[in-house]
Structure formats: structure tokens, C-alpha cells
Design an enzyme around this catalytic site. Structure first.
Site, PDB file in Angstrom:
ATOM      1  N   ASP A  62       1.818  13.167   8.674  1.00 50.39           N
ATOM      2  CA  ASP A  62       0.640  13.536   7.895  1.00 50.39           C
ATOM      3  C   ASP A  62      -0.537  13.574   8.860  1.00 50.39           C
ATOM      4  OD1 ASP A  62      -1.537  13.768   6.207  1.00 50.39           O
ATOM      5  OD2 ASP A  62      -0.813  12.294   4.764  1.00 50.39           O
ATOM      6  N   ASN A  89      -1.417  24.124  12.969  1.00 51.24           N
ATOM      7  CA  ASN A  89      -1.308  25.012  11.816  1.00 51.24           C
ATOM      8  C   ASN A  89      -1.562  24.324  10.482  1.00 51.24           C
ATOM      9  OD1 ASN A  89      -0.159  27.380  10.182  1.00 51.24           O
ATOM     10  ND2 ASN A  89       1.290  25.728   9.707  1.00 51.24           N
ATOM     11  N   TYR A 157     -13.067  24.353   2.534  1.00 50.26           N
ATOM     12  CA  TYR A 157     -12.178  25.126   3.393  1.00 50.26           C
ATOM     13  C   TYR A 157     -12.975  25.947   4.400  1.00 50.26           C
ATOM     14  CZ  TYR A 157      -8.284  28.170   4.704  1.00 50.26           C
ATOM     15  OH  TYR A 157      -7.317  28.863   5.413  1.00 50.26           O
ATOM     16  N   ALA A 190      -1.633  36.699   4.701  1.00 53.86           N
ATOM     17  CA  ALA A 190      -0.203  36.695   5.007  1.00 53.86           C
ATOM     18  C   ALA A 190       0.534  36.184   3.783  1.00 53.86           C
ATOM     19  CB  ALA A 190       0.091  35.811   6.217  1.00 53.86           C
TER      20      ALA A 190
END
Length: 252
Positions: A62, A89, A157, A190
């Protein structure tokens, strides 16, 4: 050094972009350390690797946990003795609620996963890359289209992905003396489990909901492999890969 002798760490390797990229690296001959929160999804990635699975090492991690990150890179060094590529990522979004209704915990979860986690992973990668022979390596950070412009109701974000851009630039500068290159890939739509909602419509800046085009995640994996395989005296500093007709150019 050919890819059969190279070692990569991929975070968020249990699904989506991380899984596709890890599999592309494995197919190219890399040994890949698969990091992610869930052991079962990492094992699915190993199984998908088929004949290449013997070069995959799953390490449940994590990235919000600094001790888990230390253990990940210690395990990598213990097993392989070096590190050539880190793909930062792993990431998370936040509930698409009004800006004023976001909670502190929702903000903190995004910051810890999307910004602090990559910073700590890059630090541990530095410690390995700067002392190995040959010295150096490559760090690839997963930015986002949101590292440039936001979607509605995406402050945590978007803010963290803008932060990733600053981190990428700082790593690029501070890594020069160690022959460490740093890149950022900014991805738009994507097709993964997380972006399937695009097919049913997502909010636009003018308030409407619209279906957005997507593209095959394998093109992202191919891009990561291209960046990883460059010699260390060459670097893709920033790459944007996106669905051609997504409403990014002209957004807003």
C-alpha cells in the site's frame, strides 16, 4: 544492458494500466516486481504473464504506508541486487462531489496515494540506483490529463497530478548527478475498469453529461516500454497519450 538483465518495479500492478505495463515489460524480458494493495489481483497479473511468470515477483504494497514502501524496495534489492526502472503508477481518485463537500479524509487519501507515495517510492529507487553498477536508472511517473486541466469536481485528483509534474521535474534535476532519468506520462481515457464510465457519459465543464471516446490500454503499455528501453542519455520528459477525439483540446 539488454532487457533480460533489467529489473523494474511497477506500482498499481494488479489492474488497469499497471497490469498492462507490467506484462509488456515481462514480455520484453524484464524481471518485474509487482506492487499493489491486493495480493489476489497481483497474482492474477502473474498468471496472465504465462511463460514469463517466473520473472514476476508479487509484493503486496500500500503506497500510503511508508513502511510498506521500504519493505518493497528492500525486497527488490534483496532479490535482484539492482533496479533499472520504476513506474510510479498507483493512484486513486476522490468521490465526484462538490468542492465544498469534500472531506479532509478524501483529500488526504488522494494526496497520500497520488503524491506522497510516488515521492517515497522515488526516494527508495534513488538509494538503489545511485550506488549500483552501472549507476543510474529511470523513473516514470503516471501523471494525467488532469496534470494540465481539471475535470469538474476533481480537486484532490487534479491538485495531486499537478504535484506529480513538479515531482517529475525535481527528480529529473536532482537525479542528473546519479544518471537517473525521470519521465511523466499523461494519459487520457485509456480503457480500463476505472474508465468504463466514459462509455455511459461523464460530466463536462458546461454542465452536460457526455460520452467520451476511449482507447486501448495496450497503447499505454507500449509507450511505457518505449520510455523504459531508451538509453539513459535520452529521455521522454513528458508524453501525452489520449483518445484522439476526447474533449481535452478545447476543454472548457
Amino acid at each position: 544492458m539488454n532487457s533480460e538483465e533489467r529489473i523494474a518495479v511497477v506500482t498499481g500492478a494488479g489492474s488497469g494500466i499497471g497490469r498492462s505495463s507490467a506484462l509488456a515489460l515481462l514480455r520484453d524480458g524484464y524481471s518485474v516486481v509487482l506492487a499493489g494493495r491486493r495480493a489476489e489481483t497481483l497474482q492474477e497479473t502473474v498468471e496472465e504473464a504465462g511463460e514469463h511468470a517466473s520473472r514476476a515477483l508479487a509484493v503486496p504494497t500500500d503506497v500510503r504506508d511508508p513502511e510498506a514502501i521500504l519493505a518493497l524496495f528492500a525486497r527488490t534489492h534483496e532479490n535482484f541486487g539492482r533496479l533499472d526502472v520504476l513506474f510510479n503508477n498507483a493512484g486513486t481518485g476522490a468521490p465526484p462531489v462538490l468542492f465544498e463537500d469534500l472531506t479532509y479524509d478524501q483529500w488526504r487519501a488522494a494526496v497520500e496515494t497520488n503524491l506522497t507515495g510516488p515521492f517515497l517510492c522515488a526516494q527508495e529507487a534513488f538509494k538503489i540506483m545511485k550506488v549500483q553498477d552501472p549507476m543510474g536508472g529511470r523513473i516514470i511517473n503516471n501523471g494525467s490529463i488532469s496534470a494540465h486541466v481539471p475535470r469538474p469536481n476533481s480537486a484532490p485528483y487534479t491538485a495531486t497530478k499537478h504535484g506529480v509534474t513538479g515531482l517529475t521535474r525535481s527528480i529529473s534535476l536532482d537525479g542528473r548527478k546519479y544518471n537517473i532519468a525521470c519521465s511523466q506520462i499523461d494519459i487520457g481515457n485509456a480503457l480500463t475498469a476505472l474508465t468504463q464510465r466514459m462509455e455511459s457519459g461523464v460530466p463536462q465543464a458546461h454542465g452536460a453529461v457526455a460520452v467520451e471516446p476511449t482507447f486501448d490500454v495496450e497503447h499505454v503499455a507500449e509507450s511505457i516500454l518505449f520510455m523504459a528501453n531508451l538509453p539513459l542519455d535520452a529521455n521522454v520528459q513528458f508524453m501525452t497519450i489520449m483518445a484522439t477525439k476526447m474533449p481535452y483540446i478545447g476543454r472548457g
